[in-house]
Design a protein around this motif. Structure first.
Motif, mmCIF file in Angstrom:
data_model
loop_
_atom_site.group_PDB
_atom_site.id
_atom_site.type_symbol
_atom_site.label_atom_id
_atom_site.label_comp_id
_atom_site.label_asym_id
_atom_site.label_seq_id
_atom_site.Cartn_x
_atom_site.Cartn_y
_atom_site.Cartn_z
ATOM 1 N N ARG A 1 0.852 -1.205 0.000
ATOM 2 C CA ARG A 1 0.000 0.000 0.000
ATOM 3 C C ARG A 1 0.879 1.243 0.000
ATOM 4 O O ARG A 1 0.572 2.244 0.660
ATOM 5 N N TYR B 1 -6.085 8.844 6.741
ATOM 6 C CA TYR B 1 -6.283 7.385 6.693
ATOM 7 C C TYR B 1 -7.751 7.073 6.379
ATOM 8 O O TYR B 1 -8.055 6.222 5.542
ATOM 9 N N ILE C 1 -7.800 -0.696 4.089
ATOM 10 C CA ILE C 1 -7.886 -2.132 4.355
ATOM 11 C C ILE C 1 -8.506 -2.875 3.159
ATOM 12 O O ILE C 1 -8.053 -3.953 2.778
ATOM 13 N N TYR D 1 -8.016 -9.937 6.278
ATOM 14 C CA TYR D 1 -8.009 -9.411 4.917
ATOM 15 C C TYR D 1 -8.745 -10.373 3.972
ATOM 16 O O TYR D 1 -8.544 -10.346 2.760
ATOM 17 N N HIS E 1 -12.712 -6.965 10.930
ATOM 18 C CA HIS E 1 -11.757 -5.876 10.642
ATOM 19 C C HIS E 1 -12.503 -4.688 10.043
ATOM 20 O O HIS E 1 -12.222 -3.546 10.333
ATOM 21 N N PHE F 1 -12.063 -4.716 15.217
ATOM 22 C CA PHE F 1 -11.663 -3.314 15.080
ATOM 23 C C PHE F 1 -12.878 -2.474 15.455
ATOM 24 O O PHE F 1 -13.867 -2.440 14.720
ATOM 25 N N GLN G 1 -8.151 3.690 18.435
ATOM 26 C CA GLN G 1 -7.086 4.135 17.519
ATOM 27 C C GLN G 1 -7.308 5.594 17.105
ATOM 28 O O GLN G 1 -6.383 6.391 17.141
ATOM 29 N N ASP H 1 2.486 -4.224 15.053
ATOM 30 C CA ASP H 1 1.314 -4.021 14.173
ATOM 31 C C ASP H 1 1.695 -4.180 12.703
ATOM 32 O O ASP H 1 1.011 -3.653 11.822
ATOM 33 N N ASN I 1 1.868 -4.320 9.214
ATOM 34 C CA ASN I 1 0.801 -4.505 8.216
ATOM 35 C C ASN I 1 1.093 -3.614 7.021
ATOM 36 O O ASN I 1 1.875 -2.667 7.125
ATOM 37 N N GLY J 1 -0.678 -1.410 5.547
ATOM 38 C CA GLY J 1 -1.306 -0.096 5.510
ATOM 39 C C GLY J 1 -0.704 0.883 6.491
ATOM 40 O O GLY J 1 0.082 1.748 6.123
ATOM 41 N N SER J 2 -1.038 0.701 7.766
ATOM 42 C CA SER J 2 -0.644 1.712 8.752
ATOM 43 C C SER J 2 0.748 1.491 9.328
ATOM 44 O O SER J 2 1.322 2.426 9.889
HETATM 45 O O1 NIG Z 1 -3.905 -2.291 13.325
HETATM 46 N N1 NIG Z 1 -6.518 -0.489 12.634
HETATM 47 C C1 NIG Z 1 -6.888 -1.406 11.958
HETATM 48 N N2 NIG Z 1 -6.148 -2.353 11.419
HETATM 49 C C2 NIG Z 1 -4.752 -2.284 11.169
HETATM 50 C C3 NIG Z 1 -4.481 -1.636 9.887
HETATM 51 C C4 NIG Z 1 -4.635 -2.591 8.841
HETATM 52 C C5 NIG Z 1 -4.453 -1.979 7.511
HETATM 53 O O2 NIG Z 1 -4.446 -0.743 7.358
HETATM 54 O O3 NIG Z 1 -4.322 -2.782 6.594
HETATM 55 C C6 NIG Z 1 -4.000 -1.641 12.295
HETATM 56 O O4 NIG Z 1 -3.466 -0.533 12.195
#
Ligand code: NIG
Ligand code: FE
Length: 409
Positions: free
Chosen positions: A87, A100, A110, A150, A183, A220, A251, A321, A323, A325-326
């Motif tokens: 990503r 985000y 996500i 996912y 999620h 989540f 979060q 964490d 992943n 994305g974040s």
């Molecule tokens: O822990 N916050 C939600 N889920 C993940 C992010 C997952 C993603 O962005 O793919 C997290 O930051």
């Protein structure tokens, strides 16, 4: 049957024992054994102490040379390393000013990873997990939690969880899997969030049990994902089936940690938005607070109030964490050390958060500290002083990693 093997001497050996689960820690509470050794028998610790004192009990010696600091293998209690795709585009968009949540609403976030993960075969997912776990192992992480989340259909979540289970059989590290089917509500689900959760709990939960895919259910709780109200019946069902609960909480907005505590969750993770109210609630509870500085670094937002959580008497773990994305960086020690500088955490607090306190967040009683009958999972750094480890903020890497007493090459 193998013979007792003595490994050492280590210039400093930090067993991370006799320290409390909750609350602030001073570096003086860290026991440091000078010229320490570990006697290993059948993958477990048979004795630990001064190398010289253990020599008579050993059949064999695995000599360690040079200056070394030895401590328990790190436990990363929160990752999403089972996924396909990158990503990098989201990261660039965020850094050009998009939030985000804006990116998620526009079809990125996500859901983008869900699309790519659904397209991937189980074998491709396994390959990705194996590669990422190998990088974590080199950085000293001997136990890793890995979430699904996912897939977002019964079959696709099963594909992810089966991939995690099969990857676990192929690598030295231990993977602890968690079902994160909650999620987000899948964009292609024709129904309400509650109906989606009902489908997951009635169709997927029994298979998780029968195939022994996981004992852990995560959700989540967030405006862009599920509300506390929607999650209530889902967690009730999970608890009735004897799953452990963990929550992506607070979060961006609060609400998740309160739900976590009310369901006696084993952990509440993220907590960047937690206020004094949530800090006090968590500190009073048996729920471990898991800070995820990798997400703060990936998103460019504030850190979890780790100092306040500890000072209020809470139990703090730190996880990567990791992943797409974040939190794409994924280096636990780097992130924990950086959180330490911003939140003013002692070495004892940082190291506890990635060893025995992190093991507790996964309900693992057999690791996270070096003591008799626990797993012989430990790592050594090429230095004579443990303070060098956080000081180098992750750039000082372990030179050796032992998993179940076996040195990993
Ligand atoms: O822990 N916050 C939600 N889920 C993940 C992010 C997952 C993603 O962005 O793919 C997290 O930051
Ligand atoms: Fe996460």
């Amino acid at each position: 049957m193998t013979d007792p093997l003595l490994i050492g001497p280590f210039t400093q050996l930090l067993p991370m024992t006799n320290m409390p689960l909750k609350g602030a820690l001073k570096d003086g509470q860290l026991e440091v054994i000078e010229n320490g050794g570990i006697l290993v028998y059948e993958g477990k610790i048979q004795a630990i102490g001064k190398f010289g004192d253990l020599k008579s009990k050993a059949s064999k010696i695995e000599a360690v040379t040079g200056n070394t600091v030895c401590m328990p293998g790190f436990v990363d209690a929160h990752t999403h390393i089972c996924h396909a795709g990158s990503r990098a585009k989201d990261y660039a968009l965020r850094n050009s000013g998009k939030s985000y949540l804006d990116i998620a609403k526009a079809g990125g976030g996500i859901w983008d990873t869900v699309t790519k993960t659904r397209e991937a075969s189980k074998e491709e997912l396994i390959k990705g997990i194996v590669e990422r776990a190998a990088t974590h192992l080199k950085s000293g992480v001997t136990t890793l939690e890995v979430k699904s989340g996912y897939g977002l259909t019964v079959e696709e979540e099963l594909k992810m969880l089966r991939a995690i289970k099969e990857a676990n059989d192929q690598i030295p590290s231990d993977l602890i899997s968690t079902c994160l089917a909650a999620h987000m509500k899948p964009k292609d689900w024709n129904g309400s969030a509650s109906e989606y959760l009902e489908e997951i709990s009635s169709s997927l939960f029994p298979i998780l049990k029968s195939e022994k895919l996981t004992n852990r259910i995560d959700a989540f709780i967030e405006e862009s994902a599920f509300s506390p109200l929607e999650i209530g019946p889902y967690f009730q069902k999970a608890k009735a089936m004897d799953f452990s609960i963990t929550v992506h909480a607070d979060q961006f907005t609060t609400g998740g940690s309160e739900t976590a505590v009310s369901f006696t969750a084993v952990s509440a993770d993220h907590l960047e938005a937690s206020t004094q109210k949530e800090v006090a609630l968590l500190a009073k509870s048996n729920t471990i607070a898991v800070a995820l500085p990798g997400a703060s670094l990936g998103l460019g937002c504030g850190f979890t109030p780790a100092r306040r959580l500890l000072d209020a008497g809470g139990a703090l773990a730190i996880a990567s964490d990791h992943n797409p994305g974040s939190a794409p960086m994924g280096d636990l020690l780097t992130q924990a050390a950086i959180l330490g500088t911003f939140e003013k955490l002692t070495n004892a607090e940082v190291l506890a958060a990635i060893t025995y306190r992190a093991a507790k967040a996964l309900e693992l009683e057999d690791r996270g500290s070096l003591e008799v009958s626990k797993l012989a999972d430990f790592i050594s750094f090429p230095t004579a002083n443990y303070q060098e480890i956080t000081y180098h903020q992750g750039q000082l890497k372990p030179d050796c990693v032992w998993k179940n007493g076996i040195k990993i090459d």
